[in-house]
Design an enzyme around this catalytic site. Sequence first.
Site, PDB file in Angstrom:
ATOM      1  N   GLU A 185      -1.141  -1.383  -4.817  1.00 41.27           N
ATOM      2  CA  GLU A 185      -2.382  -0.646  -5.044  1.00 41.27           C
ATOM      3  C   GLU A 185      -2.157   0.398  -6.128  1.00 41.27           C
ATOM      4  O   GLU A 185      -1.200   1.160  -6.086  1.00 41.27           O
ATOM      5  CB  GLU A 185      -2.853   0.046  -3.760  1.00 41.27           C
ATOM      6  N   ASP A 189      -2.817   1.052   6.991  1.00 40.08           N
ATOM      7  CA  ASP A 189      -1.950   0.865   5.812  1.00 40.08           C
ATOM      8  C   ASP A 189      -1.448  -0.576   5.732  1.00 40.08           C
ATOM      9  O   ASP A 189      -1.325  -1.137   4.652  1.00 40.08           O
ATOM     10  CB  ASP A 189      -0.738   1.807   5.886  1.00 40.08           C
ATOM     11  N   ASP A 208       0.884  -1.162   0.000  1.00 42.66           N
ATOM     12  CA  ASP A 208       0.000   0.000   0.000  1.00 42.66           C
ATOM     13  C   ASP A 208       0.925   1.216   0.000  1.00 42.66           C
ATOM     14  O   ASP A 208       1.405   1.629   1.045  1.00 42.66           O
ATOM     15  CB  ASP A 208      -0.904  -0.011   1.235  1.00 42.66           C
TER      16      ASP A 208
END
Length: 194
Positions: free
Chosen positions: A68, A141, A7
Site C-alpha cells: 500500500e 490490517d 499493509d
Amino acid sequence: MRVLGIDPGLTRCGFGVVDGGPARSVRLEGVGVITSNKGQGVDLRLLEIYRGLTHVIEQYAPDMVAIERVFSQNNVSTVMGTAQVSGLAIVLAAERGIPVEMHTPSEVKRAITGNGRADKAQIQNMVHKILRLDAPPKPADAADAVAIAITQLWRGSGPVKLGSDGARRTSAQAQWAEAERKARRAQEKSTSRL
C-alpha cells in the site's frame, strides 16, 4: 501467480498471500499480522518487522510483492513508521529479485468494492466474499493486505498509463491525478476572479 500483499505499519504490518487462477479466481494461501513492541526503540521495532517479513517471504516465495502506497496522513509519526516499513519490504523483495508494485488506498478500495471511498468493514466483507471464506480475515490490517494482493492480481503487472511526468500510473492513480488537476484548475479560476 502468487502475490504477497503488505499493509505496512510499525505497530502492525498486515500481510496476505494469494494465488491467482483462471477467470480472476483467487485462493488465499496465508494471512496475518507482524507486530512490534511499542516499548522498544524504532531500531528494534523495525528489526522485528524485518525478521517477520523475511520469514513470510521465505515461507511463501511470492512472484510479486504489492504494498500500500502512503501518500498523505495527518499523523507524521505514523507516516514515518509506515514509510520505513514500506522501505524494508521493498528492499527485501529487491534482494530476492521479486518485482514490487505500489497501490494507493483508493485504488485498492475501488478494485475490491467498486467504491474508492469504501470503509474497512466493506473491504473485509468483500475479501470474505471473493475468497469464499468462513469469516473475514482479522484484524483489519490483515484483510487490507489481502485486498492489496488481490488488487495486484487483478491489475496485472506493467503500467496502465503514463502520467504527464512520465511516471507509470494504474487507472485508479490516473483518475486520482486527473481529479487533482481539475480541482487545482477550479481553485485557480475562482482565485483569479477575485
